[in-house]
Write an enzyme that holds these catalytic residues in place. Structure first.
Site, PDB file in Angstrom:
ATOM      1  N   TRP A  26      -8.649   7.475  -8.550  1.00 14.22           N
ATOM      2  CA  TRP A  26      -9.896   7.694  -9.270  1.00 14.22           C
ATOM      3  C   TRP A  26      -9.782   7.201 -10.703  1.00 14.22           C
ATOM      4  O   TRP A  26     -10.703   6.560 -11.237  1.00 14.22           O
ATOM      5  CB  TRP A  26     -10.288   9.173  -9.232  1.00 14.22           C
ATOM      6  CG  TRP A  26     -11.222   9.459  -8.096  1.00 14.22           C
ATOM      7  CD1 TRP A  26     -10.898   9.944  -6.863  1.00 14.22           C
ATOM      8  CD2 TRP A  26     -12.635   9.242  -8.087  1.00 14.22           C
ATOM      9  NE1 TRP A  26     -12.031  10.042  -6.086  1.00 14.22           N
ATOM     10  CE2 TRP A  26     -13.103   9.621  -6.806  1.00 14.22           C
ATOM     11  CE3 TRP A  26     -13.547   8.767  -9.022  1.00 14.22           C
ATOM     12  CZ2 TRP A  26     -14.459   9.530  -6.458  1.00 14.22           C
ATOM     13  CZ3 TRP A  26     -14.887   8.680  -8.675  1.00 14.22           C
ATOM     14  CH2 TRP A  26     -15.335   9.061  -7.406  1.00 14.22           C
ATOM     15  N   GLU A  83       0.839  -1.205   0.000  1.00 15.69           N
ATOM     16  CA  GLU A  83       0.000   0.000   0.000  1.00 15.69           C
ATOM     17  C   GLU A  83       0.873   1.254   0.000  1.00 15.69           C
ATOM     18  O   GLU A  83       0.542   2.260  -0.638  1.00 15.69           O
ATOM     19  CB  GLU A  83      -0.944  -0.009   1.194  1.00 15.69           C
ATOM     20  CG  GLU A  83      -1.968  -1.135   1.168  1.00 15.69           C
ATOM     21  CD  GLU A  83      -2.813  -1.117  -0.099  1.00 15.69           C
ATOM     22  OE1 GLU A  83      -3.376  -0.056  -0.432  1.00 15.69           O
ATOM     23  OE2 GLU A  83      -2.899  -2.167  -0.760  1.00 15.69           O
ATOM     24  N   TRP A 110       1.831   1.601  -3.537  1.00 13.97           N
ATOM     25  CA  TRP A 110       0.859   2.274  -4.395  1.00 13.97           C
ATOM     26  C   TRP A 110       0.998   3.790  -4.272  1.00 13.97           C
ATOM     27  O   TRP A 110       0.876   4.515  -5.264  1.00 13.97           O
ATOM     28  CB  TRP A 110      -0.556   1.838  -4.044  1.00 13.97           C
ATOM     29  CG  TRP A 110      -1.599   2.543  -4.877  1.00 13.97           C
ATOM     30  CD1 TRP A 110      -2.351   3.618  -4.520  1.00 13.97           C
ATOM     31  CD2 TRP A 110      -1.959   2.244  -6.224  1.00 13.97           C
ATOM     32  NE1 TRP A 110      -3.172   4.012  -5.558  1.00 13.97           N
ATOM     33  CE2 TRP A 110      -2.948   3.174  -6.620  1.00 13.97           C
ATOM     34  CE3 TRP A 110      -1.538   1.272  -7.147  1.00 13.97           C
ATOM     35  CZ2 TRP A 110      -3.522   3.164  -7.892  1.00 13.97           C
ATOM     36  CZ3 TRP A 110      -2.119   1.266  -8.411  1.00 13.97           C
ATOM     37  CH2 TRP A 110      -3.100   2.203  -8.771  1.00 13.97           C
ATOM     38  N   TRP A 134     -15.260  10.966 -13.814  1.00 13.51           N
ATOM     39  CA  TRP A 134     -14.472  10.697 -12.616  1.00 13.51           C
ATOM     40  C   TRP A 134     -13.912  11.961 -11.992  1.00 13.51           C
ATOM     41  O   TRP A 134     -13.665  12.022 -10.778  1.00 13.51           O
ATOM     42  CB  TRP A 134     -13.335   9.716 -12.925  1.00 13.51           C
ATOM     43  CG  TRP A 134     -12.326  10.213 -13.916  1.00 13.51           C
ATOM     44  CD1 TRP A 134     -12.305  10.005 -15.257  1.00 13.51           C
ATOM     45  CD2 TRP A 134     -11.170  11.032 -13.633  1.00 13.51           C
ATOM     46  NE1 TRP A 134     -11.221  10.629 -15.843  1.00 13.51           N
ATOM     47  CE2 TRP A 134     -10.505  11.266 -14.870  1.00 13.51           C
ATOM     48  CE3 TRP A 134     -10.630  11.575 -12.469  1.00 13.51           C
ATOM     49  CZ2 TRP A 134      -9.337  12.019 -14.968  1.00 13.51           C
ATOM     50  CZ3 TRP A 134      -9.473  12.330 -12.559  1.00 13.51           C
ATOM     51  CH2 TRP A 134      -8.841  12.552 -13.791  1.00 13.51           C
ATOM     52  N   TRP A 189     -19.601  11.173 -20.994  1.00 13.48           N
ATOM     53  CA  TRP A 189     -20.051  11.249 -19.611  1.00 13.48           C
ATOM     54  C   TRP A 189     -21.418  11.925 -19.549  1.00 13.48           C
ATOM     55  O   TRP A 189     -21.734  12.804 -20.352  1.00 13.48           O
ATOM     56  CB  TRP A 189     -19.058  12.032 -18.754  1.00 13.48           C
ATOM     57  CG  TRP A 189     -17.674  11.458 -18.699  1.00 13.48           C
ATOM     58  CD1 TRP A 189     -16.549  11.965 -19.269  1.00 13.48           C
ATOM     59  CD2 TRP A 189     -17.274  10.259 -18.023  1.00 13.48           C
ATOM     60  NE1 TRP A 189     -15.465  11.176 -18.990  1.00 13.48           N
ATOM     61  CE2 TRP A 189     -15.880  10.108 -18.238  1.00 13.48           C
ATOM     62  CE3 TRP A 189     -17.947   9.292 -17.278  1.00 13.48           C
ATOM     63  CZ2 TRP A 189     -15.147   9.048 -17.718  1.00 13.48           C
ATOM     64  CZ3 TRP A 189     -17.217   8.228 -16.754  1.00 13.48           C
ATOM     65  CH2 TRP A 189     -15.841   8.125 -16.973  1.00 13.48           C
ATOM     66  N   ASN A 207     -10.891   2.190   2.469  1.00 14.46           N
ATOM     67  CA  ASN A 207     -10.398   2.063   1.100  1.00 14.46           C
ATOM     68  C   ASN A 207     -11.280   1.175   0.232  1.00 14.46           C
ATOM     69  O   ASN A 207     -11.519   1.486  -0.948  1.00 14.46           O
ATOM     70  CB  ASN A 207      -8.965   1.510   1.104  1.00 14.46           C
ATOM     71  CG  ASN A 207      -8.363   1.496  -0.284  1.00 14.46           C
ATOM     72  OD1 ASN A 207      -8.190   2.527  -0.909  1.00 14.46           O
ATOM     73  ND2 ASN A 207      -8.071   0.300  -0.795  1.00 14.46           N
TER      74      ASN A 207
END
Length: 488
Positions: free
Chosen positions: A397, A290, A293, A374, A321, A356
């Site tokens: 995202w 993590e 990331w 997004w 969108w 998360n």
């Protein structure tokens, strides 16, 4: 890190410019200043004027206030003070260096494009004044440019990036708080330009919407260390198995402390290593991935500075969108009719944080069920998260939306009912944040609308105010798959 000084510079002060590193321990810029043996001036500049710097959202501003207060108190305990200024850092820092005849200005690096341009401009200005300017890595395990493909260039896939990072060996060990700090004695040189912390108006007043944040968090370096210790003592041993269950306290909750540098990634990494010294443990590996990331997100941000505004996969530029303000508002306020989504959005609004696993579910719901850009979700998170991070937020995202460099495939559309049933089977999380459903049996809490009205439906007293789903899952899935398949 040694710096050669002329004899007539021996007493000139050194400025330490704090930014996203609001701590005394493992602070390379502060450590380098202490080694110089000259009086130190500790500075924070609240810069809302420099073009390109993204203004902090409301929840992050609230966190910043507490971290600055804690840093100020810590410096005071060492006999120093934190000088706070407001304005364009490109003007404040060189002017301050001139006024106090500083010999050096030191800081820890940031990695956004505007931040890098600002740092280069300040370095150029300071060198023109014959003032040394140096920057350090106090924010990451590895510098974003240091990990490259064998063929050259940046990584676009996390697993490959993280394997490459491991070839560098263990990150550098964290630095202790300097044993000796000598501070510049302020004789009024900084008046009237310096301001008090309260003058930055970082905390809300009217209306005061931060009561839930105050009830949830304590900010600053000492609290960050306490939170890390609590996690390592109680939860890291079950991290791999339990981290996806939002009703349990099984995640570290260190993200806002890392965001503002109340604690460093190196401190977290090596403390976790120490907790499992001499053993290979999948909980440790998962936890450290993590942190990986986070590193990968900064790697992408460094190489794609507009990650918060531009699709990392250009083919998504043709995505059609939907513009649906009613649906967007329902999502923002936790009134979609899907309990796990609504619980997450209400947790966010109340505490400035969200588990998360639930972040992925709510993001998927917005981008895929509702087909809302997004960037609308990223912007909402930026304003409401205490850990709103310039790299993690947009990169994550884009991962969920499918537009990112290392993205979830377009056909991965989380079913919010199944996600709730799998990761909140007993309904603990939903009951906490959606009190309308507090009396609903666990067997039906994630899909209450599918059951007869006389048992738990709208005509009963159990869920008199909980909304019906704003969209049917199967229809939303079909619509999303069609839209994604039509990308150029």
């Amino acid at each position: 890190m040694a710096i050669n000084l002329k004899s007539d510079d021996a007493e000139s002060p050194v400025i330490v410019w704090f930014r996203d590193d609001l701590r005394l321990s493992d602070n390379p810029a502060l450590q380098a200043a202490a080694k110089l043996g000259r009086p130190i001036i500790c500075v924070f500049v609240h810069d809302e004027e420099t073009e390109g710097l993204r203004p902090l959202g409301g929840a992050a501003r609230w966190w910043l206030h507490g971290s600055l207060r804690a840093l100020s108190d810590a410096l005071d305990a060492h006999g120093g003070e934190l000088l706070i200024f407001r304005g364009a850092a490109s003007k404040v820092i060189p002017r301050l260096a001139t006024n106090c005849r500083a010999g050096s200005v030191l800081w820890n690096r940031r990695y956004g494009a505007a931040e890098r341009r600002l740092d280069e401009a300040i370095k150029t200005e300071l060198k023109a004044q014959h003032v040394e300017a140096r920057s350090f890595n106090g924010h990451l395990l590895y510098e974003p440019w240091s990990i490259q493909k064998n063929s050259g260039g940046s990584f676009r896939v996390f697993s490959a990036f993280w394997r490459a990072a491991h070839t560098f060996g263990e990150p550098e060990r964290p630095l202790a708080t300097p044993s000796r700090l000598t501070f510049f004695k302020n004789k009024g040189e900084f008046k009237p330009s310096r301001v008090k912390l309260v003058e930055l108006t970082l905390e809300p007043s009217s209306p005061d919407w931060a009561s839930g944040l105050r009830a949830t968090w304590q900010r600053g370096e000492a609290r960050a260390q306490a939170q890390l210790e609590k996690f390592l003592d109680n939860d890291v041993g079950s991290y791999a198995d339990c981290r996806d269950y939002p009703g349990r306290t099984s995640t570290s909750r260190l993200s806002p402390y890392l965001r503002f540098g109340d604690i460093s990634a190196r401190q977290v990494w090596h403390a976790a290593n120490a907790a499992y010294a001499g053993s290979s443990n999948r909980d440790l590996e998962k936890f450290q991935s993590e942190l990986g990331w986070r590193e990968f997100s900064y790697h992408l941000l460094y190489n794609n500075p507009d990650a918060a505004s531009r699709n990392l996969q250009p083919r998504f530029d043709t995505m059609q969108w939907r513009h649906d303000s009613t649906a967007l508002k329902a999502w923002q306020h936790g009134k979609t009719g899907y309990p796990i989504v609504d619980a997450g959005m209400r947790e966010l609004w109340s505490t400035g944080w969200m588990h998360n696993r639930v972040r992925m579910v709510v993001a998927s719901f917005l981008a895929k069920h509702l087909l809302i850009d997004w960037r609308q979700g990223e912007s909402w998170f930026w304003d409401t998260l205490v850990d709103a991070d310039p790299a993690n937020n947009p990169v994550s995202w884009q991962w969920v939306a499918g537009s990112g460099a290392d993205a979830a495939p377009y056909f991965r559309i989380f079913n919010p009912v199944l996600q709730g049933q799998k990761f909140d089977a007993d309904g603990t999380y939903v009951r906490r944040w959606v009190p309308e459903l507090a009396n609903i049996p666990a067997s039906v809490i994630h899909n209450p609308w599918q059951h007869e009205a006389e048992s738990i439906g709208r005509k009963s007293k159990c869920v008199p105010s909980y909304p019906d789903p704003i969209i049917d899952h199967d229809n939303a899935r079909r619509r999303a798959l069609e839209a994604y398949k039509n990308l150029a």
